[in-house]
Design an enzyme around this catalytic site. Structure first.
Site: not given
Ligand code: ASP
Length: 280
Positions: A162, A191, A193, A213, A215
């Site tokens: 991400t 969906v 965070d 991270g 989410g």
């Molecule tokens: N936070 C993102 C999500 O949960 C994933 C990521 O940060 O790699 O969609």
């Protein structure tokens, strides 16, 4: 006195061998800041990473288990302006569409077909962000599901790629952007965070914060907003972010990039590519 600064990340859980892309994106953000605004900076930085197919955003983003590439993105400024898209398909630069939601509609978020239709209406051309590498990853994940349940595969599951950016201008203005294909092993319509105001992103007069991270965990804790509130309470940026890292569930993934008037911070529970441009 503040200095111009742009910080980017390429997703907690991804390898710092990808720092080069984040550094290039931060530089592009800084170039945009020199002739424009902090919002221009985080959109420009985001576009570089959305185009780099190593990262899980825009081209090369993760596919949902059903095979679709649904993308989430958000932007926010220190004035409290916020725009987001969730589960949008068929666009190259989701952050750009999030900005259009913010600037051209009375809404804060558009999702799914409505978001895609809005993008077309705004003259954004159709685009297929699906890459061969993303398809191969999907095949691997589907195989895992032949022998395990989705919920059993989740705890401590590796999240990678991400992207996000925070920017500060010398005049003390702030903005943040974030873009993702969501976690791998994810159902259609999920969906995280990243496009949620106060969860993956937050900006205000005191600073800008972007998280990456797990989410679901970041969302339930509204981590970006919690960091901002602690800044308002007068705590030091690094201490606040470290406290969030420390209290995050053991083994789970959290990365934070954050900036205030005179400090910045990059903290992560696992490896995370990042780039910083500006006087440190
Ligand atoms: N936070 C993102 C999500 O949960 C994933 C990521 O940060 O790699 O969609």
């Amino acid at each position: 006195m503040s200095h111009d600064m742009v910080i980017t990340h390429g997703g907690v859980g991804a390898t710092s061998e990808w720092n080069d892309g984040c550094e290039r994106a931060a530089k592009s953000g800084m170039d945009a800041l020199k002739i424009g605004t902090v919002l221009d900076a985080v959109v420009a930085a985001g576009a570089i990473l959305e185009d780099d197919d190593r990262y899980n955003a825009g081209t090369g983003a993760n596919l949902r288990l059903e095979g679709l590439c649904e993308l989430d993105a958000a932007v926010m400024t220190d004035e409290g302006d916020f725009g987001a898209v969730a589960c949008i398909t068929g666009v190259q630069y989701p952050i750009q569409v999030a900005r259009l939601v913010m600037e051209k509609t009375p809404h804060a978020m558009l999702c799914g077909d409505g978001a895609a239709a809005f993008a077309r209406h705004q003259g954004i051309p159709p685009y297929c962000p699906v890459t061969e590498r993303a398809m191969k990853k999907l095949v691997k994940y589907r195989r895992k599901l032949e022998t395990s349940k989705l919920a059993d595969l989740w705890p401590g599951h590796k999240f990678t790629g991400t992207i996000g950016a925070v920017a500060r201008s010398a005049a003390g203005r702030f903005a943040v952007s974030c873009s993702t294909g969501g976690t791998p092993l994810t159902l259609k319509g999920r969906v995280g965070d990243s496009p949620i105001c106060g969860a993956g992103v937050f900006a205000g007069a005191l600073g800008a914060i972007c998280c990456t991270g797990t989410g679901e965990l970041i969302m339930k804790r509204l981590i970006a907003h919690r960091i901002y509130i602690a800044l308002e309470d007068g705590h030091a940026l690094k201490d606040i972010c470290q406290a969030e890292i420390d209290r995050f569930p053991q083994g789970e993934y959290l990365g934070i990039i954050a900036i205030d008037q005179s400090n910045h911070c990059v903290l992560n529970t696992h490896d995370m590519p990042f780039g910083i441009e500006g006087d440190q």
